[in-house]
Design a protein around this motif. Sequence first.
Motif, PDB file in Angstrom:
ATOM      1  N   GLY A   1     -14.098   2.768   2.059  1.00 38.41           N
ATOM      2  CA  GLY A   1     -12.842   3.084   1.408  1.00 38.41           C
ATOM      3  C   GLY A   1     -12.882   2.778  -0.072  1.00 38.41           C
TER       4      GLY A   1
ATOM      5  N   ALA B   1      -4.702  -3.201   6.097  1.00 38.86           N
ATOM      6  CA  ALA B   1      -4.878  -3.489   7.522  1.00 38.86           C
ATOM      7  C   ALA B   1      -6.135  -4.335   7.729  1.00 38.86           C
ATOM      8  CB  ALA B   1      -4.969  -2.186   8.312  1.00 38.86           C
ATOM      9  N   ASN B   2      -7.198  -3.974   7.017  1.00 36.43           N
ATOM     10  CA  ASN B   2      -8.442  -4.735   7.143  1.00 36.43           C
ATOM     11  C   ASN B   2      -8.314  -6.135   6.540  1.00 36.43           C
ATOM     12  OD1 ASN B   2     -10.763  -3.333   8.466  1.00 36.43           O
ATOM     13  ND2 ASN B   2     -10.028  -1.673   7.156  1.00 36.43           N
TER      14      ASN B   2
ATOM     15  N   GLU C   1      -8.259   7.137   2.696  1.00 36.47           N
ATOM     16  CA  GLU C   1      -9.244   7.166   3.781  1.00 36.47           C
ATOM     17  C   GLU C   1      -9.145   8.458   4.597  1.00 36.47           C
ATOM     18  OE1 GLU C   1      -7.541   4.344   2.939  1.00 36.47           O
ATOM     19  OE2 GLU C   1      -9.253   3.295   2.062  1.00 36.47           O
TER      20      GLU C   1
ATOM     21  N   MET D   1     -15.377  -2.219   5.083  1.00 35.17           N
ATOM     22  CA  MET D   1     -14.821  -0.916   5.450  1.00 35.17           C
ATOM     23  C   MET D   1     -15.453   0.173   4.572  1.00 35.17           C
ATOM     24  SD  MET D   1     -11.122  -1.254   3.515  1.00 35.17           S
ATOM     25  CE  MET D   1     -10.706   0.479   3.653  1.00 35.17           C
TER      26      MET D   1
ATOM     27  N   SER E   1       0.804  -1.228   0.000  1.00 38.27           N
ATOM     28  CA  SER E   1       0.000   0.000   0.000  1.00 38.27           C
ATOM     29  C   SER E   1       0.840   1.284   0.000  1.00 38.27           C
ATOM     30  CB  SER E   1      -0.979   0.018   1.183  1.00 38.27           C
ATOM     31  OG  SER E   1      -0.389  -0.407   2.388  1.00 38.27           O
TER      32      SER E   1
ATOM     33  N   HIS F   1      -3.014  -1.490  -2.743  1.00 39.98           N
ATOM     34  CA  HIS F   1      -4.161  -1.146  -1.903  1.00 39.98           C
ATOM     35  C   HIS F   1      -3.893   0.155  -1.162  1.00 39.98           C
ATOM     36  CE1 HIS F   1      -6.444  -4.933  -2.283  1.00 39.98           C
ATOM     37  NE2 HIS F   1      -5.267  -5.419  -2.594  1.00 39.98           N
ATOM     38  N   SER F   2      -4.838   0.542  -0.329  1.00 39.67           N
ATOM     39  CA  SER F   2      -4.576   1.615   0.641  1.00 39.67           C
ATOM     40  C   SER F   2      -4.130   0.952   1.948  1.00 39.67           C
ATOM     41  CB  SER F   2      -5.837   2.447   0.874  1.00 39.67           C
ATOM     42  OG  SER F   2      -6.790   1.676   1.591  1.00 39.67           O
ATOM     43  N   HIS F   3      -3.554   1.763   2.849  1.00 42.73           N
ATOM     44  CA  HIS F   3      -3.170   1.210   4.160  1.00 42.73           C
ATOM     45  C   HIS F   3      -4.381   0.614   4.878  1.00 42.73           C
ATOM     46  CE1 HIS F   3       0.897   2.315   4.016  1.00 42.73           C
ATOM     47  NE2 HIS F   3       0.934   3.350   4.830  1.00 42.73           N
ATOM     48  N   ALA F   4      -5.479   1.367   4.873  1.00 44.34           N
ATOM     49  CA  ALA F   4      -6.664   0.882   5.585  1.00 44.34           C
ATOM     50  C   ALA F   4      -7.142  -0.432   4.985  1.00 44.34           C
ATOM     51  CB  ALA F   4      -7.770   1.932   5.545  1.00 44.34           C
ATOM     52  N   GLY F   5      -7.063  -0.527   3.654  1.00 40.97           N
ATOM     53  CA  GLY F   5      -7.455  -1.762   2.986  1.00 40.97           C
ATOM     54  C   GLY F   5      -6.582  -2.930   3.404  1.00 40.97           C
TER      55      GLY F   5
ATOM     56  N   GLN G   1     -11.934   6.196  10.448  1.00 38.49           N
ATOM     57  CA  GLN G   1     -13.134   5.861   9.670  1.00 38.49           C
ATOM     58  C   GLN G   1     -14.433   6.472  10.199  1.00 38.49           C
ATOM     59  OE1 GLN G   1     -13.702   1.893   7.451  1.00 38.49           O
ATOM     60  NE2 GLN G   1     -14.591   1.525   9.453  1.00 38.49           N
TER      61      GLN G   1
END
Lengths: 243, 268
Positions: free
Chosen positions: A125, A108-109, B133, A123, A72, A102-106, B89
């Motif tokens: 995103g 991480a999830n 995000e 999520m 990410s 991906h994104s970081h949040a992606g 979030q």
Amino acid sequence: MAEIVSLAEAVAAAIGDGDTVAMEGFTHLIPHAAGHEVIRQGLRDLTLVRMTPDIIYDQLIGAGCARKLVFSWAGNPGVGSLHRFRDAVEHGWPVPLEIEEHSHAGMANRYAAGAAGLPFAVMRGYRGTSLASQTAGVAEVTCPFTGEVLTAVSALRPDVAVIHAQRADRAGNVQFWGITGVQKEAVLASARSVVTVEEIVDELDPRPNAVVLPSWVVGWVALAPGGAHPSYALGYSARDNDF
Amino acid sequence: MSYTSDEMMTVTAARTLRNGMTCFVGIGLPSEAANLARRTHAPGLVLIYESGTIGAKPSALPLSIGDGILAETADCVVSVPEIFNYWLQPGRIDVGFLGAAQVDRFGNINTTAIGGDYGAPRVRLPGAGGAPEIAAACREVTIVLRQSPRSFVGRVDFVTSVGFGDGPGSRERLGLTGHGPRRVITDLGVLEPDPRTCELVLTGVYPGVTVPQVREGTGWDLRVSAGLATVPPPTDAELAALRELRAAGQHHPRSATAGSSQMTGAIR
């Protein structure tokens, strides 16, 4: 129960050609020594997973160990870009590198879903970004309760997680603190795990904010003092930005 | 005191932060500005980094989002899944402070790839990190980057993080919960979205900077606000605090950043 072995034995036991390997660490506690051992053992066709691939992944790519990179943010935080990664993506040199981004949040999830034994995570995103159309493992999902459209990301289930921790005890219980990143999730999401440590102690006295991975979820523990260099291990070493 | 255009940019960005705000900080130029604000007029500014450090109070400028000094001075340190899922979030955070390689007329950000196509780009950049995000969920977003026709384009080559998408109504259609970019701060001046069209317009220039100069630094036909203002120059106190912060970043003995003076805000 974790086996305490040498780093060479741990890598040989845990990782094979073609495996999906997540060597995680978020600026702090990067498993550099373990990455070098992977290069030394000449492993090939690896799918490398990491939120923030940095110089050790660049070396793995340059040494021809990687077939694919799942990530990410690719760079050396604060100190520059990844030249082997950029050559591989911009020029297909020395060999083409498949990327899944991906994104970081992606990411991480995705690890959290893997750790939880779920096929995907939910999520908010990716919507409206170009990433959504370029990347497998991202889809829209409708909430069965509210009808709201959210984003689903597929679980990450690496063959092997590799992390660096401050210490372990003689039974192979692992303890790390400071910025703990996504390493707990990476180990729990993976089929096998290798943990390198700064030291092995008789007893793990409590530390603020520490994550403890019990011996029975860890595969192999290897002593590797300074094994995070040029990143750092809080309480043991400082980041070597001149490296 | 004389000053550089980069110092003017950082001071201008810092002034937008108010005491008591919560700020999700990107590394490089945004981090420098946020730390300056905390060291000057906003000592109660809550700095949050994607490494999971909440309420970090670094005495020196962190070089990366995961420096030890952030963990050692934070109110708490949480895991990376937690920082994104529990803290960012739900829309708890007032402002996202982001850098960019490219920004377009609707405030969309590209930090992924420039030129060519995605599979074979001319320049491969680091990628998304936490920005998509942050841009989606913070109540508002401030973007800090140096201005040139290459970095300010009509349409970004790759939408890494959404600003106002295709224009009015995009954020609502996409279900993005935050209000989007509130301002873009450059080394020439300040651009803000027109509330009706969502297009970035020039609302402020720095002392000595002309409107034609800013238009030349913009890759689209930049509109100028009727209320165009000249941004006040940095005060001696602001400059002194900024220079002290930068010097501390290079020499702080406890900091893992010691020994390097390289700042690469442009890549983040």
